[in-house]
Design an enzyme around this catalytic site. Structure first.
Site, PDB file in Angstrom:
ATOM      1  N   GLU A 119      -5.483   3.181  14.596  1.00  0.00           N
ATOM      2  CA  GLU A 119      -6.031   1.838  14.567  1.00  0.00           C
ATOM      3  C   GLU A 119      -5.669   1.129  15.868  1.00  0.00           C
ATOM      4  O   GLU A 119      -4.562   0.570  15.991  1.00  0.00           O
ATOM      5  CB  GLU A 119      -5.446   1.048  13.389  1.00  0.00           C
ATOM      6  CG  GLU A 119      -5.749   1.660  12.038  1.00  0.00           C
ATOM      7  CD  GLU A 119      -5.727   0.617  10.925  1.00  0.00           C
ATOM      8  OE1 GLU A 119      -6.753   0.478  10.261  1.00  0.00           O
ATOM      9  OE2 GLU A 119      -4.707  -0.065  10.753  1.00  0.00           O
TER      10      GLU A 119
ATOM     11  N   GLU B  70       0.144  -4.564  11.609  1.00  0.00           N
ATOM     12  CA  GLU B  70       0.573  -5.915  11.197  1.00  0.00           C
ATOM     13  C   GLU B  70       2.037  -5.909  10.767  1.00  0.00           C
ATOM     14  O   GLU B  70       2.773  -6.859  11.027  1.00  0.00           O
ATOM     15  CB  GLU B  70      -0.356  -6.426  10.084  1.00  0.00           C
ATOM     16  CG  GLU B  70      -1.722  -6.803  10.654  1.00  0.00           C
ATOM     17  CD  GLU B  70      -2.898  -6.599   9.707  1.00  0.00           C
ATOM     18  OE1 GLU B  70      -2.689  -6.424   8.494  1.00  0.00           O
ATOM     19  OE2 GLU B  70      -4.048  -6.612  10.209  1.00  0.00           O
TER      20      GLU B  70
ATOM     21  N   HIS C 237       1.626  -0.021   9.354  1.00  0.00           N
ATOM     22  CA  HIS C 237       0.425  -0.728   9.825  1.00  0.00           C
ATOM     23  C   HIS C 237       0.820  -1.644  10.984  1.00  0.00           C
ATOM     24  O   HIS C 237       1.930  -2.192  11.003  1.00  0.00           O
ATOM     25  CB  HIS C 237      -0.184  -1.545   8.681  1.00  0.00           C
ATOM     26  CG  HIS C 237      -1.534  -2.082   9.017  1.00  0.00           C
ATOM     27  ND1 HIS C 237      -1.702  -3.212   9.782  1.00  0.00           N
ATOM     28  CD2 HIS C 237      -2.767  -1.627   8.727  1.00  0.00           C
ATOM     29  CE1 HIS C 237      -3.005  -3.428   9.935  1.00  0.00           C
ATOM     30  NE2 HIS C 237      -3.667  -2.484   9.300  1.00  0.00           N
TER      31      HIS C 237
ATOM     32  N   SER D 261     -12.386  -2.731  12.667  1.00  0.00           N
ATOM     33  CA  SER D 261     -13.763  -3.241  12.625  1.00  0.00           C
ATOM     34  C   SER D 261     -14.798  -2.183  12.234  1.00  0.00           C
ATOM     35  O   SER D 261     -15.890  -2.151  12.786  1.00  0.00           O
ATOM     36  CB  SER D 261     -14.123  -3.909  13.958  1.00  0.00           C
ATOM     37  OG  SER D 261     -13.230  -4.992  14.217  1.00  0.00           O
TER      38      SER D 261
ATOM     39  N   GLY E 280      -9.720  -6.442  13.067  1.00  0.00           N
ATOM     40  CA  GLY E 280     -10.120  -7.797  12.700  1.00  0.00           C
ATOM     41  C   GLY E 280     -10.786  -8.563  13.828  1.00  0.00           C
ATOM     42  O   GLY E 280     -10.946  -9.774  13.749  1.00  0.00           O
TER      43      GLY E 280
ATOM     44  N   LYS F 164      -5.220  -5.683   2.306  1.00  0.00           N
ATOM     45  CA  LYS F 164      -4.212  -6.584   2.907  1.00  0.00           C
ATOM     46  C   LYS F 164      -3.789  -7.648   1.888  1.00  0.00           C
ATOM     47  O   LYS F 164      -3.728  -7.356   0.699  1.00  0.00           O
ATOM     48  CB  LYS F 164      -4.748  -7.161   4.222  1.00  0.00           C
ATOM     49  CG  LYS F 164      -5.221  -6.041   5.176  1.00  0.00           C
ATOM     50  CD  LYS F 164      -5.508  -6.494   6.580  1.00  0.00           C
ATOM     51  CE  LYS F 164      -5.973  -5.298   7.416  1.00  0.00           C
ATOM     52  NZ  LYS F 164      -6.230  -5.636   8.807  1.00  0.00           N
TER      53      LYS F 164
ATOM     54  N   ASN G  19      -8.204  -1.136   2.866  1.00  0.00           N
ATOM     55  CA  ASN G  19      -6.918  -1.837   2.929  1.00  0.00           C
ATOM     56  C   ASN G  19      -7.215  -3.315   2.687  1.00  0.00           C
ATOM     57  O   ASN G  19      -7.720  -4.002   3.572  1.00  0.00           O
ATOM     58  CB  ASN G  19      -6.283  -1.612   4.312  1.00  0.00           C
ATOM     59  CG  ASN G  19      -5.004  -2.419   4.497  1.00  0.00           C
ATOM     60  OD1 ASN G  19      -4.499  -3.031   3.549  1.00  0.00           O
ATOM     61  ND2 ASN G  19      -4.488  -2.430   5.720  1.00  0.00           N
TER      62      ASN G  19
HETATM   63  P1  13P Z   1     -10.508  -4.517  10.021  1.00  0.00           P
HETATM   64  O1  13P Z   1     -11.412  -3.480   9.388  1.00  0.00           O
HETATM   65  O2  13P Z   1     -10.607  -5.851   9.350  1.00  0.00           O
HETATM   66  O3  13P Z   1     -10.667  -4.560  11.495  1.00  0.00           O
HETATM   67  O4  13P Z   1      -9.004  -4.034   9.727  1.00  0.00           O
HETATM   68  C1  13P Z   1      -8.640  -2.728  10.022  1.00  0.00           C
HETATM   69  C2  13P Z   1      -7.312  -2.485   9.429  1.00  0.00           C
HETATM   70  O5  13P Z   1      -6.313  -3.042   9.847  1.00  0.00           O
HETATM   71  C3  13P Z   1      -7.238  -1.546   8.312  1.00  0.00           C
HETATM   72  O6  13P Z   1      -5.928  -1.203   8.022  1.00  0.00           O
END
Ligand code: 13P
Length: 264
Positions: free
Chosen positions: A180, A110, A108, A226, A186, A24, A22
């Site tokens: 997640e 976010e 997601h 992560s 992150g 982003k 992803n």
């Molecule tokens: P990270 O791998 O940067 O923690 O992000 C995970 C994520 O949100 C994947 O959709």
């Protein structure tokens, strides 16, 4: 931890792993092409698992051309619940299909946080995705506060039930879930193997309860939060973990390729 854990159906590894990057809101078209061409060079012969890249909308067209006839599949990061119409700034499933997109990330954390997307909206999007033969990757996960308050099970049950509401068994079987935990995204903090296995097993159990056991056995549940080359092998070997949704570490060819290779 989960009261139902003695009832869960721990899955044997009959499902093919699916590892998705992803990206982003990162990568210009030129940067996206650099990355995907590197991934293709490195992972072009991998048959053991499904590999998906999810660039931003603006790079879908070029990335799509770059991976034509390869083993790399294309995913989008979001889509509208509507098929067309006066929805300024939105992108419909049919528009993604024009670029041979196969998967779409929905709900997601976010988007749940910044765009206030609800479970009900995610469910509408999942239905619209299936209507266009796109496979949704529906994201669920608890916050740190919810985990610490012992509410993980309850939060996930609501998210799973309500974000998948209205899907029939056939559609559910073609849906991917990404677990997640919000506190792992992150942050560099990954769920432990025990936490990931316990939670994934609980989600498979829930799917058995809501749909049926044969549906639950088909549904792949990715872990996200992560994921790195150093923890991929352990996480991907867990019986109920069927892949990864990778954020930060998918932005570099080397780390994404190592995650995939360490997962085989
Ligand atoms: P990270 O791998 O940067 O923690 O992000 C995970 C994520 O949100 C994947 O959709």
């Amino acid at each position: 931890m989960f009261e139902n854990s003695d009832l869960n159906l721990t899955m044997d590894k009959e499902r093919k792993l699916i590892i998705a990057g992803n990206w982003k809101m990162n990568k210009t078209v030129a940067e996206a092409l650099d990355l995907v061409n590197g991934i293709k060079r490195d992972l072009g012969n991998v048959k053991e698992l499904d590999i998906v890249v999810c660039p931003p909308f603006t790079a879908l067209g070029e990335v799509s051309k770059a991976i034509l006839k390869s083993n790399i599949r294309l995913g989008a990061q979001n889509m509208s619940e509507h098929n067309f119409g006066a929805y300024t700034g939105e992108i419909a499933a049919g528009m993604l299909k024009e670029f041979s997109v196969r998967y779409v990330i929905l709900g997601h954390s976010e988007r749940r946080q910044y765009q206030k997307e609800s479970d009900a909206l995610v469910a509408k999007k999942a239905l619209a995705a299936h209507g266009a033969s796109l496979k949704p990757i529906v994201c669920v996960g608890e916050t740190l506060g919810e985990r610490e308050a012992g509410k993980t099970e309850k939060v996930l049950e609501t998210q799973v039930r309500d974000s998948l509401a209205g899907l029939n068994k056939e559609q559910m079987g073609e849906t991917i879930i990404a677990y997640e935990p919000v506190w792992a995204i992150g942050t560099g903090t990954t769920a432990t193997a025990a936490q990931a296995q316990e939670t994934h097993s609980f989600i498979h159990f829930l799917l058995g309860k809501i749909f049926d056991e044969s549906v639950a056995r088909r549904v792949r549940i990715q872990y996200g939060g992560s994921v790195k080359p150093s923890n991929a092998r352990e996480l991907m070997s867990l019986p109920d973990v069927d892949g990864a949704l990778v954020g930060g570490a998918s932005l570099e060819e080397r780390s994404f390729a190592d995650i995939v290779k360490n997962s085989i």
